[in-house]
Every structure is written in structure tokens, then in C-alpha cells.
Scaffold this active site. Structure first.
Site, PDB file in Angstrom:
ATOM      1  N   ARG A 144       0.884  -1.173   0.000  1.00  0.00           N
ATOM      2  CA  ARG A 144       0.000   0.000   0.000  1.00  0.00           C
ATOM      3  C   ARG A 144       0.913   1.212   0.000  1.00  0.00           C
ATOM      4  O   ARG A 144       1.756   1.370   0.890  1.00  0.00           O
ATOM      5  CB  ARG A 144      -0.911  -0.004   1.237  1.00  0.00           C
ATOM      6  CG  ARG A 144      -1.610   1.333   1.431  1.00  0.00           C
ATOM      7  CD  ARG A 144      -2.733   1.286   2.420  1.00  0.00           C
ATOM      8  NE  ARG A 144      -3.881   0.580   1.864  1.00  0.00           N
ATOM      9  CZ  ARG A 144      -5.111   0.669   2.371  1.00  0.00           C
ATOM     10  NH1 ARG A 144      -5.348   1.414   3.427  1.00  0.00           N
ATOM     11  NH2 ARG A 144      -6.097   0.002   1.825  1.00  0.00           N
ATOM     12  N   HIS A 184      -7.290   1.298  -6.593  1.00  0.00           N
ATOM     13  CA  HIS A 184      -7.519   0.362  -5.489  1.00  0.00           C
ATOM     14  C   HIS A 184      -8.176  -0.900  -6.075  1.00  0.00           C
ATOM     15  O   HIS A 184      -9.336  -1.194  -5.821  1.00  0.00           O
ATOM     16  CB  HIS A 184      -8.415   1.027  -4.446  1.00  0.00           C
ATOM     17  CG  HIS A 184      -8.395   0.375  -3.097  1.00  0.00           C
ATOM     18  ND1 HIS A 184      -7.566  -0.694  -2.791  1.00  0.00           N
ATOM     19  CD2 HIS A 184      -9.110   0.626  -1.966  1.00  0.00           C
ATOM     20  CE1 HIS A 184      -7.772  -1.063  -1.532  1.00  0.00           C
ATOM     21  NE2 HIS A 184      -8.695  -0.286  -1.009  1.00  0.00           N
ATOM     22  N   GLN A 223      -9.990  -3.776  -3.867  1.00  0.00           N
ATOM     23  CA  GLN A 223     -11.295  -3.390  -3.333  1.00  0.00           C
ATOM     24  C   GLN A 223     -12.368  -3.514  -4.419  1.00  0.00           C
ATOM     25  O   GLN A 223     -13.445  -4.053  -4.186  1.00  0.00           O
ATOM     26  CB  GLN A 223     -11.240  -1.948  -2.818  1.00  0.00           C
ATOM     27  CG  GLN A 223     -12.568  -1.420  -2.316  1.00  0.00           C
ATOM     28  CD  GLN A 223     -13.004  -2.025  -0.991  1.00  0.00           C
ATOM     29  OE1 GLN A 223     -12.249  -2.044  -0.041  1.00  0.00           O
ATOM     30  NE2 GLN A 223     -14.233  -2.525  -0.930  1.00  0.00           N
ATOM     31  N   ASP A 262     -17.315   7.335  -1.654  1.00  0.00           N
ATOM     32  CA  ASP A 262     -16.092   7.111  -0.869  1.00  0.00           C
ATOM     33  C   ASP A 262     -15.820   8.400  -0.100  1.00  0.00           C
ATOM     34  O   ASP A 262     -16.435   9.441  -0.366  1.00  0.00           O
ATOM     35  CB  ASP A 262     -14.936   6.791  -1.835  1.00  0.00           C
ATOM     36  CG  ASP A 262     -13.652   6.364  -1.129  1.00  0.00           C
ATOM     37  OD1 ASP A 262     -13.685   6.122   0.092  1.00  0.00           O
ATOM     38  OD2 ASP A 262     -12.613   6.275  -1.807  1.00  0.00           O
ATOM     39  N   CYS A 279     -16.458   1.500   0.285  1.00  0.00           N
ATOM     40  CA  CYS A 279     -15.313   0.631   0.609  1.00  0.00           C
ATOM     41  C   CYS A 279     -14.910   0.732   2.078  1.00  0.00           C
ATOM     42  O   CYS A 279     -14.243  -0.152   2.590  1.00  0.00           O
ATOM     43  CB  CYS A 279     -14.136   0.969  -0.287  1.00  0.00           C
ATOM     44  SG  CYS A 279     -13.456   2.625  -0.041  1.00  0.00           S
ATOM     45  N   ARG A 323     -13.509  -8.857   0.873  1.00  0.00           N
ATOM     46  CA  ARG A 323     -12.101  -8.564   0.591  1.00  0.00           C
ATOM     47  C   ARG A 323     -11.280  -9.841   0.744  1.00  0.00           C
ATOM     48  O   ARG A 323     -10.376 -10.106  -0.041  1.00  0.00           O
ATOM     49  CB  ARG A 323     -11.570  -7.481   1.553  1.00  0.00           C
ATOM     50  CG  ARG A 323     -12.185  -6.104   1.390  1.00  0.00           C
ATOM     51  CD  ARG A 323     -11.776  -5.462   0.097  1.00  0.00           C
ATOM     52  NE  ARG A 323     -10.341  -5.316  -0.047  1.00  0.00           N
ATOM     53  CZ  ARG A 323      -9.619  -4.306   0.459  1.00  0.00           C
ATOM     54  NH1 ARG A 323     -10.217  -3.343   1.123  1.00  0.00           N
ATOM     55  NH2 ARG A 323      -8.310  -4.244   0.270  1.00  0.00           N
TER      56      ARG A 323
HETATM   57  N1  NVA Z   1     -10.115   6.764  -1.371  1.00  0.00           N
HETATM   58  C1  NVA Z   1      -9.793   6.270  -0.065  1.00  0.00           C
HETATM   59  C2  NVA Z   1      -9.951   4.787  -0.017  1.00  0.00           C
HETATM   60  C3  NVA Z   1      -9.706   4.194   1.340  1.00  0.00           C
HETATM   61  C4  NVA Z   1      -9.812   2.714   1.360  1.00  0.00           C
HETATM   62  C5  NVA Z   1      -8.380   6.667   0.294  1.00  0.00           C
HETATM   63  O1  NVA Z   1      -7.479   6.540  -0.551  1.00  0.00           O
HETATM   64  O2  NVA Z   1      -8.161   7.133   1.414  1.00  0.00           O
HETATM   65  N1   CP Z   2     -11.275  -0.273   2.138  1.00  0.00           N
HETATM   66  C1   CP Z   2      -9.997  -0.307   2.549  1.00  0.00           C
HETATM   67  O1   CP Z   2      -9.056  -0.517   1.780  1.00  0.00           O
HETATM   68  O2   CP Z   2      -9.875  -0.129   3.897  1.00  0.00           O
HETATM   69  P1   CP Z   2      -8.524   0.009   4.718  1.00  0.00           P
HETATM   70  O3   CP Z   2      -7.964   1.368   4.404  1.00  0.00           O
HETATM   71  O4   CP Z   2      -8.948  -0.120   6.145  1.00  0.00           O
HETATM   72  O5   CP Z   2      -7.579  -1.071   4.297  1.00  0.00           O
END
Ligand code: NVA
Ligand code: CP
Length: 308
Positions: free
Chosen positions: A108, A135, A138, A227, A267, A295
Site C-alpha cells: 500500500r 484500489h 477493493q 467514498d 469501501c 475482501r
Molecule cells: N479513497 C480512499 C480509499 C480508502 C480505502 C483513500 O485513498 O483514502
Molecule cells: N477499504 C480499505 O481498503 O480499507 P482500509 O484502508 O482499512 O484497508
């Protein structure tokens, strides 16, 4: 060697195989304990390394459970505790070294470019556990959730309301092309999807529409999605962004324009009272907890696909 960095990198047949594999494996686990190993133990003796540059609840835990269910093990690395991205060891060398220890790696990251750089030198498959650009894990699991509830996603109407320029929106655009569903995105002009991704999508699927009108986007929808208004990687003025997005809230008034049996997906984590009201996310249409569970199942099949 197969990496899983973007939905757009993988052909439709392979993506479909991943979703069908996830459905089949999930159904074979009926009655199993949550961390019980699958009977066929496809990852027996194998391991996965995970690096999180950003916070994570779902991705961290669901990948960990996924690898356990497949019969393998996991190692979670904190970038602060290793020679990673700090200049004292190159990405190239870190990728090469970690390839000696494990069978698959998930990262990540704040920088999709960093992910691509890592993937260039890694000798083991690399999975994108969220980047500033996309992502994909997801969205694959959201397709699994959608199909469990609504059948084949091909030709269905999905609507995205809110920040059109974030990682989730981009992966949904790519998925719309590969899985052939209709995608309508409502967002302020300032937060329109990445032009390059949109251009690629429009070239491959004419059924993507971007509008500034949330009502127009959700009209006749089978599924409404949103989101957080401010993503982990957002660097600008958060207050200002929220103000610009305030008319893009998913609330009871808005969802009335969708089909009566439409579902709501998010998500998570959620900004309650911002992009969605409590009565929607906690209401009957919401499938967010099933999304979180899935997931595990989608990622098992992504890991397996990478290692096949
Ligand atoms: N768009 C959000 C998704 C979190 C899972 C982020 O990048 O923070
Ligand atoms: N939806 C998602 O990726 O959540 P986290 O940021 O908790 O991993």
C-alpha cells in the site's frame, strides 16, 4: 510473472476467472471457522510480505486472513522499521532482496510510480493494496459483492457520487470497461477523473458518463457508490474540498432516484454525515459489511491468480 497493479492491466477473461474462483472457493467454506485453512491448501509452505506506507484496517486484516485460509503465512512490514523509501536502500534492491524471502508481495503506497518501480525489479508477483491512483483489490471484491446480490454485473447500472478523481473511482472506471457495466459518475468538475484513465475508458467502452448532477447519475441505478471526500493521499485544503463536495452527499433524498431495489456500496472507512448519511449506510440498501468480508475472498483468488 503476474502482478496485480491495475484492473486495466488484466484482460477480461482473467478478471472473470478471478471473480468466479472467489465465488467457488467461498461457497466451499460454508461452515468453516474464519481462519480455518481451505481443504486444498493451495499456498501450503508459501508466504506473503505486506508493506503498508499508509494506515489500513480492512486490507491488512483481510489479506492476512486470506493467506491463512489458503494455507500460507504472512509477514507485515512497517516501512519505518525497514530500509525502504528512505534513501539508504534503493527500491530496486529492496524488491530484489524481498523476492528471496517470500512468494508474493503486497504494497500500500502513496505513490503508484513507486509501486511500478518495485514491480519492475521484484522477482515475485506484486499486488497493489491501494495507491494514490487505484484500489483494484477493493473493486474486485465489490464486483464479487455486487454479483452475489444482483447477478452478473454486465449491462447493470452503477453510479458513483462524490470525488471522481480518487483511487476507487479510477478502478471502477477500469472495471466498467473490463466487466462491461454502465458507470455514471457525478462529481464537481474540479474532482473529475484522471483524464488519461477516462480517455482510455471512453475509447474502450462508451457506457461511461461523467456529470456534475448527482440525480442524473443515480437515476435508475442498480447500485450507488461513494467514498470519503478526503482520501489518505489528499494534500490540499480538506475543508475547501468538503465544501465543494457538499452537494454530492448520498442521502435518502438522492437514493430515491435509483431503482427501488438498488444497493449502496462504500469501501470504508466512512465519513458519516459527509459523503453519506447514517440512515443510508446503516439502512436496508447498504451492503458495506458484506463488502468488507468479501475482501478476504476476492484477494484469495487474486493471490492465487498471481501465483498460477
Ligand atoms: N479513497 C480512499 C480509499 C480508502 C480505502 C483513500 O485513498 O483514502
Ligand atoms: N477499504 C480499505 O481498503 O480499507 P482500509 O484502508 O482499512 O484497508
Amino acid at each position: 510473472m503476474k502482478n496485480f497493479l491495475n484492473i486495466s492491466d488484466v484482460n477480461s477473461t482473467e478478471l472473470r476467472k478471478i471473480v468466479e474462483d472467489a465465488k467457488a472457493r467461498k461457497s466451499k467454506r460454508l461452515g468453516f471457522n474464519k481462519s480455518q485453512v481451505d481443504n486444498d491448501k493451495p499456498l501450503d509452505g508459501k508466504s506473503m510480505i505486506m508493506i503498508f506506507e499508509k494506515p489500513s484496517t480492512r486490507t491488512r486484516v483481510s489479506f492476512d486472513i486470506a493467506i491463512k485460509q489458503l494455507g500460507g503465512s504472512s509477514i507485515v512490514l512497517n516501512p519505518d522499521g525497514i530500509h525502504y523509501g528512505k534513501g539508504d536502500e534503493s527500491t530496486k534492491d529492496t524488491a530484489r532482496v524481498l523476492s528471496e524471502y517470500a512468494d508474493v508481495i503486497m504494497i500500500r503506497t502513496s505513490s503508484h510510480k513507486n509501486l511500478e518501480e518495485f514491480g519492475k525489479y521484484s522477482l515475485i508477483p506484486l499486488i497493489n493494496g491501494l495507491s494514490d491512483q487505484s484500489h483494484p483489490c477493493q473493486v474486485m471484491s465489490d464486483i464479487l459483492t455486487f454479483e452475489e446480490l444482483k447477478g452478473n454485473i454486465k449491462g447493470k447500472n452503477l453510479s458513483w457520487v462524490g470525488d471522481g478523481a480518487n483511487n476507487m473511482s479510477h478502478s471502477f472506471i477500469e472495471a466498467a470497461v473490463k466487466f462491461e457495466f454502465n458507470l455514471r459518475i457525478a462529481c464537481p468538475k474540479k474532482y473529475s477523473p484522471n483524464k488519461k484513465i477516462l480517455k482510455w475508458a471512453v475509447k474502450n467502452n462508451t457506457k461511461i458518463k461523467v456529470t456534475t448532477d448527482p440525480k442524473e447519475a443515480v437515476k435508475g441505478a442498480d447500485c450507488i457508490m461513494t467514498d470519503k471526500w478526503v482520501s489518505m493521499n489528499d494534500k490540499g485544503d480538506k475543508k475547501k474540498k468538503k465544501k465543494i463536495l457538499k452537494n454530492y452527499q448520498v442521502n435518502q433524498k438522492l437514493i430515491k432516484h435509483a431503482k427501488p431495489d438498488a444497493i449502496f456500496m462504500h469501501c470504508l472507512p466512512v465519513g458519516r454525515g459527509e459523503e453519506v448519511t447514517d440512515d443510508v449506510i446503516d439502512g436496508k440498501k447498504s451492503v458495506v459489511w458484506q463488502q468488507a468480508l468479501n475482501r478476504v475472498h476476492a484477494q484469495k483468488s487474486i493471490i492465487k491468480w498471481c501465483l498460477d
